[in-house]
Design an enzyme around this catalytic site. Structure first.
Site, mmCIF file in Angstrom:
data_model
loop_
_atom_site.group_PDB
_atom_site.id
_atom_site.type_symbol
_atom_site.label_atom_id
_atom_site.label_comp_id
_atom_site.label_asym_id
_atom_site.label_seq_id
_atom_site.Cartn_x
_atom_site.Cartn_y
_atom_site.Cartn_z
ATOM 1 N N SER A 183 0.680 -1.132 0.006
ATOM 2 C CA SER A 183 0.000 0.256 0.149
ATOM 3 C C SER A 183 0.797 1.286 0.052
ATOM 4 O O SER A 183 0.490 2.337 -0.237
ATOM 5 C CB SER A 183 -0.862 0.100 1.187
ATOM 6 O OG SER A 183 -1.827 -1.066 1.287
ATOM 7 N N ALA A 217 -1.910 0.533 10.151
ATOM 8 C CA ALA A 217 -1.244 -0.800 10.308
ATOM 9 C C ALA A 217 -1.297 -1.522 9.101
ATOM 10 O O ALA A 217 -2.166 -1.346 8.407
ATOM 11 C CB ALA A 217 -1.791 -1.568 11.345
ATOM 12 N N PRO A 218 -0.116 -2.171 8.627
ATOM 13 C CA PRO A 218 1.241 -2.352 9.200
ATOM 14 C C PRO A 218 1.928 -0.984 9.118
ATOM 15 O O PRO A 218 3.297 -1.110 9.532
ATOM 16 C CB PRO A 218 1.908 -3.527 8.714
ATOM 17 C CG PRO A 218 1.217 -3.605 7.259
ATOM 18 C CD PRO A 218 -0.098 -3.055 7.240
ATOM 19 N N GLY A 219 1.720 -0.176 8.351
ATOM 20 C CA GLY A 219 2.518 1.089 8.253
ATOM 21 C C GLY A 219 3.186 1.509 6.986
ATOM 22 O O GLY A 219 4.008 2.461 6.991
ATOM 23 N N GLY A 220 2.429 1.086 5.930
ATOM 24 C CA GLY A 220 2.921 1.235 4.609
ATOM 25 C C GLY A 220 2.722 3.148 4.301
ATOM 26 O O GLY A 220 3.785 3.484 3.582
ATOM 27 N N ASP A 236 -4.146 2.811 14.841
ATOM 28 C CA ASP A 236 -4.882 1.474 14.399
ATOM 29 C C ASP A 236 -4.499 0.663 15.611
ATOM 30 O O ASP A 236 -3.566 0.545 16.400
ATOM 31 C CB ASP A 236 -3.935 0.861 13.419
ATOM 32 C CG ASP A 236 -4.624 -0.128 12.484
ATOM 33 O OD1 ASP A 236 -5.164 -1.052 13.005
ATOM 34 O OD2 ASP A 236 -4.774 0.172 11.462
ATOM 35 N N ASP A 256 -9.668 3.445 18.168
ATOM 36 C CA ASP A 256 -10.446 3.558 17.027
ATOM 37 C C ASP A 256 -10.377 4.952 16.336
ATOM 38 O O ASP A 256 -10.270 5.979 17.234
ATOM 39 C CB ASP A 256 -12.029 3.439 17.598
ATOM 40 C CG ASP A 256 -12.947 3.782 16.577
ATOM 41 O OD1 ASP A 256 -12.664 3.778 15.343
ATOM 42 O OD2 ASP A 256 -14.136 3.039 16.922
ATOM 43 N N ASP A 272 -6.455 5.315 4.930
ATOM 44 C CA ASP A 272 -6.434 4.229 4.283
ATOM 45 C C ASP A 272 -7.202 3.154 4.943
ATOM 46 O O ASP A 272 -6.836 1.944 4.943
ATOM 47 C CB ASP A 272 -5.109 3.631 3.782
ATOM 48 C CG ASP A 272 -5.013 2.693 2.851
ATOM 49 O OD1 ASP A 272 -5.828 2.534 1.859
ATOM 50 O OD2 ASP A 272 -4.046 1.647 3.003
ATOM 51 N N LYS A 301 -12.948 3.445 -0.911
ATOM 52 C CA LYS A 301 -13.059 2.077 -1.238
ATOM 53 C C LYS A 301 -14.399 2.123 -2.028
ATOM 54 O O LYS A 301 -15.620 2.283 -1.164
ATOM 55 C CB LYS A 301 -12.924 1.194 -0.309
ATOM 56 C CG LYS A 301 -11.914 1.032 0.815
ATOM 57 C CD LYS A 301 -10.771 0.733 0.262
ATOM 58 C CE LYS A 301 -9.494 0.859 1.265
ATOM 59 N NZ LYS A 301 -8.104 0.752 0.852
HETATM 60 C C1 LIG Z 1 -5.666 -1.241 4.229
HETATM 61 S S1 LIG Z 1 -5.324 -1.262 5.726
HETATM 62 C C2 LIG Z 1 -4.215 0.111 6.104
HETATM 63 C C3 LIG Z 1 -2.802 -0.104 5.319
HETATM 64 C C4 LIG Z 1 -1.854 0.769 5.594
HETATM 65 N N1 LIG Z 1 -2.180 2.107 4.888
HETATM 66 C C5 LIG Z 1 -0.598 0.643 5.108
HETATM 67 O O1 LIG Z 1 -0.059 1.184 4.020
HETATM 68 O O2 LIG Z 1 0.074 -0.491 5.565
HETATM 69 C C6 LIG Z 1 -6.686 -0.999 6.886
HETATM 70 C C7 LIG Z 1 -6.283 -0.699 8.099
HETATM 71 O O3 LIG Z 1 -7.482 0.186 8.606
HETATM 72 C C8 LIG Z 1 -7.513 -0.471 10.043
HETATM 73 N N2 LIG Z 1 -8.919 0.063 10.467
HETATM 74 C C9 LIG Z 1 -10.023 -0.221 10.067
HETATM 75 N N3 LIG Z 1 -11.028 0.316 10.947
HETATM 76 C C10 LIG Z 1 -10.509 1.003 11.748
HETATM 77 C C11 LIG Z 1 -10.915 1.946 12.719
HETATM 78 N N4 LIG Z 1 -12.166 2.361 13.114
HETATM 79 N N5 LIG Z 1 -9.771 2.494 13.734
HETATM 80 C C12 LIG Z 1 -8.485 2.439 13.284
HETATM 81 N N6 LIG Z 1 -7.996 1.470 12.452
HETATM 82 C C13 LIG Z 1 -9.022 0.991 11.540
HETATM 83 C C14 LIG Z 1 -7.317 -1.951 10.033
HETATM 84 O O4 LIG Z 1 -7.057 -2.261 11.264
HETATM 85 C C15 LIG Z 1 -6.316 -1.792 8.969
HETATM 86 O O5 LIG Z 1 -5.070 -2.144 9.734
#
Ligand SMILES: C[S@@+](CC[C@H](N)C(=O)[O-])C[C@H]1O[C@@H](n2cnc3c(N)ncnc32)[C@H](O)[C@@H]1O
Length: 344
Positions: A183, A217-220, A236, A256, A272, A301
């Protein structure tokens, strides 16, 4: 109809791009119709002269030929002549560059070796007819040929300010060895191609910036902020890359994202999260209306159907805040999502 424009998009998004194009036609009160080349990521727009389509205004378009024509039955022994003839018919006498392209499909990719070779006889054929290269002339058009097969191509012309410099509008980026997730390329592409001024944007030149990454997470995405020395609050409940946490530039907030409150104004908000586009839109709306950030890059999305309508609804909601910049793009590294840039 007076002519055709060719638009490129990600294969599978032809109908969304056609819906978006027709929306522009209706706003400009122009009659036009779209022919989608389903599965090829191409849309041919039959349009009157007065209908102006700008690549920068189209969410789903990657590349644009302002004038285009389908050329069929290219003979194996001489594909050059019919293509050169078409450029002659367009009264082109010079060009800045020739860009050979093919659809973003397996069959299209199989043509890449042929495209590399074909550039030479095509340039020679153009020169013989007095159509010459003028690389330094920024007002000269680019000549494009998109091969659909060895026998069929769409030739076209694009002009400065309304073209992508990348073949097929695809900006390929190299995945960094220490990147926590693929990502990361989405945010890198957004920095380069969506942010005004790209890496010259004040975000990257100012001292001590702070960022917030919602759904990190994971941090991209955090990786991209840290790469530019931006101290990041990564929100996250999921685990973050240990290398990022060890950088000293990241605070992992296991909360959250909808409840998280920043300690001060962030220089940039990125988000994201995989969630309903309307939920993410409302969250971004809140950040701007509370004055928690002036700049945001986030993903929406999109659903499988009526993606353009959904995107438009979200943009209309955010547009009510009258931001200075609100741009959305289906970037090459995006899949079912689009990336939005909003600056107050
Ligand atoms: C597509 S991943 C993000 C990838 C990240 N941008 C990267 O580059 O590694 C989506 C993330 O959103 C988090 N997420 C979804 N709903 C959330 C919420 N209400 N609060 C915090 N994190 C949330 C999920 O735990 C997941 O790690």
């Amino acid at each position: 109809m007076d002519g055709k424009t060719l638009l490129f998009c990600r294969p599978g998004f032809e109908k969304d791009l056609a819906a978006e194009t027709m929306n522009h036609a209706s706003h400009q009160q122009q009659g036009a119709y779209c022919q989608t080349l389903d599965g090829l990521g191409l849309v041919l727009v039959n349009r009157p002269h007065a209908f102006r389509l700008l690549l920068g205004d189209l969410i789903f378009a990657r590349q644009l030929y302002e004038t285009a024509e389908n050329i069929k039955d290219l003979p194996d022994h001489d594909r050059v002549t019919p293509i050169v003839r078409w450029f002659q018919s367009q009264e082109v006498d010079r060009f800045q560059d020739i860009i050979l392209e093919s659809p973003d499909t397996n069959d299209g990719k199989a043509l890449s070796r042929f495209l590399k070779k074909f550039i030479h006889p095509l340039a020679k054929g153009l020169k013989q007819e007095g159509i010459t290269r003028a690389s330094q002339d920024k007002d000269a058009p680019c000549l494009h040929v998109c091969f659909l097969s060895y026998q069929e191509a769409i030739a076209g012309i694009s002009w400065r300010g309304n073209q992508s410099p990348y073949p097929g509008g695809i900006h390929r980026l190299k995945f960094p060895k220490d990147g926590p997730s693929r990502s990361t390329l989405k945010l890198e592409e957004a920095f380069l191609d969506l942010l005004p001024g790209g890496l010259k944007h004040p975000l990257f030149t100012k001292d001590s910036c702070t960022g917030v990454d919602l759904g990190a997470a994971p941090g991209g995405w955090t990786y991209q902020l840290v790469k530019h020395n931006i101290f990041t609050y990564s929100v996250d409940n999921g685990p973050m890359s240990p290398d990022l946490l060890a950088s000293g530039l990241v605070e992992h907030c296991q909360e959250d994202a909808y409840k998280f409150r920043p300690r001060g104004r962030a220089d940039i908000l990125v988000c994201d999260m995989v969630d309903q586009p309307s939920q993410v839109t409302n969250l971004i709306y809140k950040w701007f209306s509370e004055g928690w950030c002036d700049l945001a890059i986030f993903n929406l999305k999109l659903p499988m159907k009526k993606r353009f309508q959904e995107a438009q609804q979200c943009l209309d909601t955010l547009g009510a805040l009258q931001p200075r910049i609100l741009r959305a793009k289906h970037l090459y590294h995006d899949r079912e999502e689009i990336t939005v840039l909003m600056e107050k």
